[in-house]
Design an enzyme around this catalytic site. Structure first.
Site, PDB file in Angstrom:
ATOM      1  N   GLU A 204     -40.496  -8.195 -14.289  1.00 36.28           N
ATOM      2  CA  GLU A 204     -40.801  -8.963 -15.607  1.00 36.28           C
ATOM      3  C   GLU A 204     -39.951  -8.493 -16.486  1.00 36.28           C
ATOM      4  O   GLU A 204     -39.437  -7.516 -16.942  1.00 36.28           O
ATOM      5  CB  GLU A 204     -42.433  -8.422 -15.761  1.00 36.28           C
ATOM      6  CG  GLU A 204     -42.784  -8.588 -17.171  1.00 36.28           C
ATOM      7  CD  GLU A 204     -42.884 -10.141 -17.723  1.00 36.28           C
ATOM      8  OE1 GLU A 204     -43.386 -10.974 -17.106  1.00 36.28           O
ATOM      9  OE2 GLU A 204     -42.085 -10.680 -18.928  1.00 36.28           O
ATOM     10  N   GLY A 273     -43.076 -19.463 -15.985  1.00 35.46           N
ATOM     11  CA  GLY A 273     -43.382 -20.521 -16.763  1.00 35.46           C
ATOM     12  C   GLY A 273     -43.346 -21.800 -16.160  1.00 35.46           C
ATOM     13  O   GLY A 273     -42.844 -21.861 -14.995  1.00 35.46           O
ATOM     14  N   HIS A 446     -81.833  -8.119 -16.715  1.00 36.16           N
ATOM     15  CA  HIS A 446     -81.590  -6.978 -15.958  1.00 36.16           C
ATOM     16  C   HIS A 446     -81.937  -6.836 -14.555  1.00 36.16           C
ATOM     17  O   HIS A 446     -82.950  -7.254 -14.481  1.00 36.16           O
ATOM     18  CB  HIS A 446     -82.297  -5.620 -16.849  1.00 36.16           C
ATOM     19  CG  HIS A 446     -81.725  -4.433 -16.097  1.00 36.16           C
ATOM     20  ND1 HIS A 446     -80.790  -3.606 -16.339  1.00 36.16           N
ATOM     21  CD2 HIS A 446     -82.555  -3.616 -15.240  1.00 36.16           C
ATOM     22  CE1 HIS A 446     -80.680  -2.539 -15.772  1.00 36.16           C
ATOM     23  NE2 HIS A 446     -81.978  -2.407 -14.953  1.00 36.16           N
TER      24      HIS A 446
HETATM   25  P1  NAI Z   1     -46.647 -17.258 -17.605  1.00 38.75           P
HETATM   26  O1  NAI Z   1     -45.987 -17.949 -18.903  1.00 38.75           O
HETATM   27  O2  NAI Z   1     -48.037 -17.008 -17.474  1.00 38.75           O
HETATM   28  O3  NAI Z   1     -45.895 -16.200 -17.202  1.00 38.75           O
HETATM   29  C1  NAI Z   1     -44.235 -16.051 -16.997  1.00 38.75           C
HETATM   30  C2  NAI Z   1     -43.837 -14.692 -17.014  1.00 38.75           C
HETATM   31  O4  NAI Z   1     -42.667 -14.636 -16.614  1.00 38.75           O
HETATM   32  C3  NAI Z   1     -43.882 -14.041 -18.555  1.00 38.75           C
HETATM   33  O5  NAI Z   1     -44.266 -12.868 -18.553  1.00 38.75           O
HETATM   34  C4  NAI Z   1     -42.354 -14.009 -18.879  1.00 38.75           C
HETATM   35  O6  NAI Z   1     -42.275 -12.908 -19.905  1.00 38.75           O
HETATM   36  C5  NAI Z   1     -41.799 -13.665 -17.589  1.00 38.75           C
HETATM   37  N1  NAI Z   1     -40.183 -14.372 -17.512  1.00 38.75           N
HETATM   38  C6  NAI Z   1     -39.898 -15.409 -18.097  1.00 38.75           C
HETATM   39  N2  NAI Z   1     -38.499 -15.607 -17.851  1.00 38.75           N
HETATM   40  C7  NAI Z   1     -38.194 -14.307 -16.862  1.00 38.75           C
HETATM   41  C8  NAI Z   1     -37.290 -14.044 -16.204  1.00 38.75           C
HETATM   42  N3  NAI Z   1     -35.909 -14.760 -16.378  1.00 38.75           N
HETATM   43  N4  NAI Z   1     -37.160 -12.733 -15.405  1.00 38.75           N
HETATM   44  C9  NAI Z   1     -38.316 -12.039 -15.814  1.00 38.75           C
HETATM   45  N5  NAI Z   1     -39.460 -12.517 -16.097  1.00 38.75           N
HETATM   46  C10 NAI Z   1     -39.449 -13.565 -16.787  1.00 38.75           C
HETATM   47  O7  NAI Z   1     -46.125 -18.492 -16.591  1.00 38.75           O
HETATM   48  P2  NAI Z   1     -46.491 -18.744 -14.977  1.00 38.75           P
HETATM   49  O8  NAI Z   1     -47.179 -17.488 -14.576  1.00 38.75           O
HETATM   50  O9  NAI Z   1     -45.416 -19.413 -14.426  1.00 38.75           O
HETATM   51  O10 NAI Z   1     -47.573 -19.910 -15.262  1.00 38.75           O
HETATM   52  C11 NAI Z   1     -47.316 -21.180 -15.604  1.00 38.75           C
HETATM   53  C12 NAI Z   1     -48.529 -21.755 -16.492  1.00 38.75           C
HETATM   54  O11 NAI Z   1     -49.544 -22.065 -15.513  1.00 38.75           O
HETATM   55  C13 NAI Z   1     -49.157 -20.628 -17.472  1.00 38.75           C
HETATM   56  O12 NAI Z   1     -48.810 -21.355 -18.835  1.00 38.75           O
HETATM   57  C14 NAI Z   1     -50.320 -20.633 -17.074  1.00 38.75           C
HETATM   58  O13 NAI Z   1     -51.159 -20.847 -18.310  1.00 38.75           O
HETATM   59  C15 NAI Z   1     -50.808 -21.793 -15.920  1.00 38.75           C
HETATM   60  N6  NAI Z   1     -51.575 -21.043 -14.855  1.00 38.75           N
HETATM   61  C16 NAI Z   1     -52.912 -20.654 -15.386  1.00 38.75           C
HETATM   62  C17 NAI Z   1     -53.784 -20.235 -14.344  1.00 38.75           C
HETATM   63  C18 NAI Z   1     -54.959 -19.695 -14.622  1.00 38.75           C
HETATM   64  O14 NAI Z   1     -55.460 -20.278 -15.708  1.00 38.75           O
HETATM   65  N7  NAI Z   1     -55.810 -18.971 -13.955  1.00 38.75           N
HETATM   66  C19 NAI Z   1     -52.913 -19.854 -12.961  1.00 38.75           C
HETATM   67  C20 NAI Z   1     -51.665 -20.227 -12.692  1.00 38.75           C
HETATM   68  C21 NAI Z   1     -51.060 -20.875 -13.747  1.00 38.75           C
END
Ligand code: NAI
Ligand code: FAD
Length: 467
Positions: A204, A273, A446
């Site tokens: 991360e 992301g 409860h």
């Molecule tokens: P995310 O935005 O949640 O997390 C991406 C992570 O990657 C962040 O922690 C960021 O700091 C890190 N990052 C970015 N560039 C990087 C790099 N070059 N090297 C290392 N780390 C890096 O995005 P994610 O997990 O891909 O999910 C995408 C979207 O899908 C989210 O916005 C989420 O809301 C949605 N989603 C929602 C779910 C849920 O509601 N349960 C489940 C899966 C996805």
């Protein structure tokens, strides 16, 4: 030329829900979808298949470790990955067929093909085979969603170097899974494969996991995941993946610079992301403007820079969540029907469906501090909840944040068993402008986990009973 009150491009949660609401309000509606099935990312390659695998893998793990503690001996469970994938595929099919049924029931025309806006009021549809057609529309809603962000220089083959789509369909459990990004996808899909036996390392960029979630919750949750076998490399970035050999060689560097190290992996999951998807829509030509991050610009009523063209869901600003898109879909349909459609962005819950789950609604402590809002905190651990003890699920806590002056609840954060269900009562409370006192004075059955939520509200008034 077929003529409609409303043509929606994209049949994900934002688009299909918008279509149903518009039809309920008397509009003649068509939905254009380029995928062979309806339901968008969420139903086909997102929320639904991931939850099917999360549940199945949780059962597998439970059978292996959890049940014995309850006095249930079943022997070592055997993984039948094909059957697990069949469960996932069946779940997806049931859901996408359900949307097709709802279209029929609501007399919505589903049109399979790629949509392009050729002029305000005109959507050209190009099917994979066969003739193009143009649909005429009084109004158009863009609901084309989002796509996985790629990393420059790292080629995705969806087999060894995968996005979430490939990670939902691996043909065998990887020995070593390296996840890039400790966000929602990385932790959910990392959990699936960790439970099935993979050694999971998460790289991360930031120095914390789950950015945007409450910091205290994220910190505790990270510890829980480490106990489950996750390795985190925070403050680190992947600079390249060498895929020439049998094992992937992943180069990892400190984010702030320093010596690189090389890690081995069988599969690399890129989960950094998602980006709004507007390719081939013809937006520039008709004058629909995008913002600096490629999202379709809209006003408060979801109208783009062109009259008669609206946009909702992942393709516009805001959290990329299915239920956020659904709310916007309903709101824009109601606005088009002359009603007062509205979305309260302060009351949109976010859930991470791991074990335990993480759930959040409203403001985090960090946000309240930054805004200079005085608040009180009420916290209650699941270890002091009778039902959680009975379930052997005592990890985690509930945190309620209330305005110091008015006692109005401004945010709530839970890490613990079925946090994603428990957050609903706090979302209703915030939607109704309720106070911690309102929640604290509400009788809860409860023994239930929801008593921990009430106790956190009591704790905000310094009068929790069970701690
Ligand atoms: P995310 O935005 O949640 O997390 C991406 C992570 O990657 C962040 O922690 C960021 O700091 C890190 N990052 C970015 N560039 C990087 C790099 N070059 N090297 C290392 N780390 C890096 O995005 P994610 O997990 O891909 O999910 C995408 C979207 O899908 C989210 O916005 C989420 O809301 C949605 N989603 C929602 C779910 C849920 O509601 N349960 C489940 C899966 C996805
Ligand atoms: P989408 O669902 O992306 O739908 C857009 C549709 O438009 C697609 O079907 C696409 O084919 C179609 N389209 C695009 N361009 C055109 C065109 N030109 N012509 C015709 N059709 C077109 N969110 C949650 O709230 N909870 C979760 O648990 C959750 N889990 C997720 C897990 C994963 C692995 C992923 C990737 C995402 C997850 N999400 C989750 C996010 C959720 O999937 C999205 O927020 C949601 O799907 C957005 O809905 P939407 O209608 O805006 O777009």
């Amino acid at each position: 030329m077929a003529s409609y009150d409303l043509v929606i491009i994209g049949s994900g949660p934002a688009g299909y829900v918008c279509a149903i609401r518009a039809s309920q309000l008397g509009m003649k509606v068509a939905v254009v979808e380029k995928r062979a099935t309806y339901g968008g990312t969420c139903l086909n390659i997102g929320c639904i298949p991931s939850k099917a695998l999360l549940h199945a893998s949780e059962m597998f793990e439970e059978a292996g470790h959890g049940l014995e503690k309850l006095g249930v001996k079943v022997g070592a469970p055997k993984l039948d990955l094909k059957a697990m994938m069949a469960h996932k595929d069946g779940t997806v099919k049931g859901n996408v067929d359900g949307v097709a049924f709802l279209f029929k029931k609501n007399k919505i025309d589903g049109v399979i093909g790629t949509g392009r806006i050729v002029a305000p009021g005109k959507v050209e549809v190009t099917p994979e085979t066969g003739d193009k057609q143009v649909l005429e529309a009084k109004n158009i809603v863009i609901a084309t969603g989002s796509d996985s962000t790629r990393l420059p220089g790292i080629d995705v083959d969806e087999k060894r170097i995968v996005t979430s789509t490939g990670a939902l369909s691996l043909s065998k459990v990887p020995g070593k899974l390296l996840v890039i990004g400790a966000g929602v996808i990385g932790l959910e899909l990392g959990s699936v494969w960790a439970r099935l036996g993979a050694e999971v390392t998460v790289v991360e960029f930031l120095d914390r996991i789950l950015p945007g979630m409450d910091g205290e919750v994220a910190k505790q949750f990270q510890r829980m995941l480490q106990k489950q076998g996750f390795t985190f490399k925070l403050g680190s970035k992947v600079t390249g993946v060498d895929a020439t050999g049998k094992t992937l060689k992943v180069s990892v560097e400190p984010a702030k610079g320093g010596d690189a190290e090389q890690l081995d992996a069988d599969v690399v999951l890129i989960a950094v992301g998602r980006v709004p998807y507007t390719e081939g829509l013809g937006l520039k030509e008709v004058g629909v403007e995008l913002d600096e991050r490629g999202r379709v610009k809209t006003d408060d009523h979801y109208k783009t820079t062109v009259d008669g063209i609206y946009a909702v869901g992942d393709v516009i600003v805001g959290p990329m969540l299915a239920h956020k898109g659904e709310e916007e879909g309903v709101a824009v349909a109601e606005l088009l029907a002359g009603q007062a459609g509205h979305v309260n962005y302060n009351a949109i819950p976010g859930v991470v469906y791991t074990r335990p789950e993480v759930a959040s609604v409203g403001k985090t402590e960090e946000e309240l501090k930054e805004a200079g809002i005085a608040y009180v905190t009420g916290k209650f651990p699941f270890s002091a909840n009778g039902r959680a003890r009975a379930m052997n699920a005592t990890d985690g806590f509930v945190k309620v944040l209330a305005d110091a002056k008015t006692d109005r609840v401004l945010g709530a954060h839970i890490v613990g068993p079925v946090a994603g269900e428990l957050i609903a009562e706090l979302t209703v409370l915030i939607e109704f402008g309720g106070s911690a006192e309102d929640l604290a004075r509400t009788c809860h059955a409860h023994p239930t986990l929801s008593e921990a939520v009430r106790e956190a509200a009591l704790a905000a008034g310094k009068r929790a009973i069970h701690i």
